[in-house]
Design a protein around this motif. Structure first.
Motif, PDB file in Angstrom:
ATOM      1  N   GLN A  72      32.288  46.352  30.133  1.00  0.00           N
ATOM      2  CA  GLN A  72      32.492  46.794  28.748  1.00  0.00           C
ATOM      3  C   GLN A  72      32.368  45.621  27.781  1.00  0.00           C
ATOM      4  OE1 GLN A  72      35.922  49.268  28.008  1.00  0.00           O
ATOM      5  NE2 GLN A  72      35.394  50.691  29.638  1.00  0.00           N
ATOM      6  N   GLN A  73      32.873  44.461  28.198  1.00  0.00           N
ATOM      7  CA  GLN A  73      32.748  43.278  27.325  1.00  0.00           C
ATOM      8  C   GLN A  73      31.282  42.897  27.176  1.00  0.00           C
ATOM      9  OE1 GLN A  73      33.466  41.391  24.640  1.00  0.00           O
ATOM     10  NE2 GLN A  73      35.519  41.311  25.519  1.00  0.00           N
ATOM     11  N   LEU A 107      40.193  39.831  31.623  1.00  0.00           N
ATOM     12  CA  LEU A 107      39.170  39.847  32.672  1.00  0.00           C
ATOM     13  C   LEU A 107      39.514  38.901  33.816  1.00  0.00           C
ATOM     14  CD1 LEU A 107      35.968  39.856  30.428  1.00  0.00           C
ATOM     15  CD2 LEU A 107      37.240  41.817  31.335  1.00  0.00           C
ATOM     16  N   ALA A 108      39.016  39.247  35.008  1.00  0.00           N
ATOM     17  CA  ALA A 108      39.261  38.412  36.183  1.00  0.00           C
ATOM     18  C   ALA A 108      38.526  37.077  36.023  1.00  0.00           C
ATOM     19  CB  ALA A 108      38.762  39.135  37.423  1.00  0.00           C
ATOM     20  N   PRO A 109      39.085  35.993  36.621  1.00  0.00           N
ATOM     21  CA  PRO A 109      38.521  34.648  36.435  1.00  0.00           C
ATOM     22  C   PRO A 109      37.008  34.529  36.651  1.00  0.00           C
ATOM     23  CG  PRO A 109      40.595  34.516  37.617  1.00  0.00           C
ATOM     24  CD  PRO A 109      40.316  35.978  37.421  1.00  0.00           C
ATOM     25  N   LEU A 110      36.491  35.197  37.677  1.00  0.00           N
ATOM     26  CA  LEU A 110      35.047  35.083  37.933  1.00  0.00           C
ATOM     27  C   LEU A 110      34.224  35.689  36.805  1.00  0.00           C
ATOM     28  CD1 LEU A 110      34.449  35.741  41.730  1.00  0.00           C
ATOM     29  CD2 LEU A 110      33.951  33.654  40.413  1.00  0.00           C
ATOM     30  N   VAL A 126      35.296  35.964  33.755  1.00  0.00           N
ATOM     31  CA  VAL A 126      35.482  35.079  32.602  1.00  0.00           C
ATOM     32  C   VAL A 126      34.399  33.994  32.619  1.00  0.00           C
ATOM     33  CG1 VAL A 126      37.036  33.383  31.539  1.00  0.00           C
ATOM     34  CG2 VAL A 126      37.957  35.535  32.419  1.00  0.00           C
ATOM     35  N   GLN A 127      34.159  33.432  33.801  1.00  0.00           N
ATOM     36  CA  GLN A 127      33.094  32.421  33.948  1.00  0.00           C
ATOM     37  C   GLN A 127      31.761  32.969  33.462  1.00  0.00           C
ATOM     38  OE1 GLN A 127      33.504  29.401  34.739  1.00  0.00           O
ATOM     39  NE2 GLN A 127      35.626  29.525  35.390  1.00  0.00           N
ATOM     40  N   ASP A 128      31.465  34.188  33.895  1.00  0.00           N
ATOM     41  CA  ASP A 128      30.211  34.853  33.514  1.00  0.00           C
ATOM     42  C   ASP A 128      30.090  34.966  32.005  1.00  0.00           C
ATOM     43  OD1 ASP A 128      29.002  35.396  35.839  1.00  0.00           O
ATOM     44  OD2 ASP A 128      29.553  37.526  35.942  1.00  0.00           O
ATOM     45  N   ILE A 129      31.204  35.401  31.382  1.00  0.00           N
ATOM     46  CA  ILE A 129      31.192  35.616  29.933  1.00  0.00           C
ATOM     47  C   ILE A 129      30.913  34.287  29.214  1.00  0.00           C
ATOM     48  CG2 ILE A 129      32.613  36.267  27.921  1.00  0.00           C
ATOM     49  CD1 ILE A 129      31.983  38.743  29.506  1.00  0.00           C
TER      50      ILE A 129
END
Ligand code: ATP
Length: 233
Positions: free
Chosen positions: A139-140, A164-167, A169-172
Motif C-alpha cells: 500500500q505504501q 512496516l517490517a524492517p526489510l 523499510v529498507q525497500d522503501i
C-alpha cells in the motif's frame, strides 16, 4: 526550489508551527526529524496546501504558493504522500494509479503508468486487485507510485516507513533514493531518523513547532546531541 519562510500554522487557537523556515534545493533529499507532536505532519500539510499558515510565506520555484490549494499545487509539481497513505481501498491498484494522474490530459499518462509499474513490479502483478487487499508495504508503494503519476518535481513523503517490517523499510528507503536519483526532489518526514539521514543531503530538527537544529545530513548523523535525542544513542 522550495522556500518556507517563518510559517505559523494553527488548529483553532492552538499554535502548532511557530515560525518555521526551511529550504529544499532542487535535486536534493531533505529530511525533517522530530519527536511526536513536534509539528512534522503540520509542516507537510501546510506545504501541500491542506492547511494554510496564518503568518509566513511559502514559495516554490520563485512563485508565492502560500494561499494555493492542494489541487493547484499538484499541477505546479508538488505531490504529497500523506501519513497513513490514504490509498483508495475500494478501487483497484490500476484505478488508484490513474487517480494520481487525474488532472493530466497529456499523452504520456499511459507511458508513465508503465514506468511506475516497472519501478514497482508488485503493482503490475496486482493491478486488478483492490487497494485494500494489499499488504502495508505494498500500500505504501502504491501511495508513492500514485504520487509519481502526477509527475511531481517535489515529492513530499510523510512517514513512509510507518508500521512496516524492517526489510520493507529498507525497500522503501532504496526506492526513495532511486526516485531522487532519477530527478525528483524529495522532502521526507521520518521516525527512522538514522535511515532518513543516510539517504538525505540536509536535515532539519523540529521541537514544539520550531526548528531547533539544521545541517548537512552527514553532520547531523555525527552530532552527539542529535544522536542522543533522535538516533537511539
Ligand atoms: P506525529 O509524529 O505524532 O505525527 P508531528 O511531529 O507530525 O507528530 P503534528 O501532528 O504536526 O506533529 O502536531 C503538532 C502539534 O499540533 C501537536 O501539539 C498536536 O497535538 C497538534 N495537532 C495536530 N493535529 C491537530 C488537530 N487536528 N487539532 C488540534 N491540534 C492538533
Amino acid at each position: 526550489m522550495l522556500k518556507v519562510q517563518g510559517i505559523s500554522t494553527y488548529y483553532g487557537k492552538i499554535q502548532a508551527l511557530k515560525g518555521i523556515s526551511l529550504e529544499v534545493k532542487e535535486g536534493t533529499i531533505v529530511t525533517i526529524l522530530g519527536a511526536n507532536g513536534a509539528g512534522k505532519t503540520t509542516t507537510m500539510n501546510t506545504i501541500s496546501g491542506l492547511l494554510h499558515p496564518k503568518e509566513g510565506k511559502i514559495s516554490f520555484q520563485n512563485e508565492d504558493i502560500t494561499k494555493l490549494e492542494p489541487f493547484q499545487l499538484v499541477r505546479k509539481g508538488i505531490a504529497l504522500v500523506p501519513e497513513g497513505r490514504a490509498i483508495l481501498t475500494g478501487m483497484t491498484v490500476l484505478e488508484n494509479l490513474e487517480m494520481g494522474a487525474y488532472h493530466r490530459n497529456d499523452k504520456e499518462v499511459k507511458q508513465d503508468l508503465e514506468m511506475v509499474m516497472d519501478r514497482f513490479p508488485i503493482l503490475r502483478e496486482r493491478k486488478s486487485q483492490l487497494g485494500g487487499t494489499l499488504s502495508g508495504g505494498q500500500q505504501q508503494m502504491l501511495a508513492i507510485a500514485r504520487a509519481l503519476m502526477s509527475k511531481p518535481k517535489l515529492l513530499l513523503l510523510d512517514e513512509p516507513s510507518m508500521g512496516l517490517a524492517p526489510l520493507i523499510v529498507q525497500d522503501i528507503f532504496r526506492i526513495v533514493k532511486e526516485i531522487n536519483t532519477t530527478g525528483t526532489t524529495v522532502l521526507i518526514v521520518e521516525q527512522n531518523a538514522r535511515q532518513a539521514l543516510k539517504i538525505a543531503d540536509y536535515g532539519y530538527v523540529l521541537e514544539t513547532g520550531k526548528v531547533v537544529a539544521e545541517g548537512p545530513a552527514a553532520q547531523l548523523l555525527e552530532d552527539s546531541s542529535i544522536k542522543e535525542a533522535y538516533l537511539g544513542h
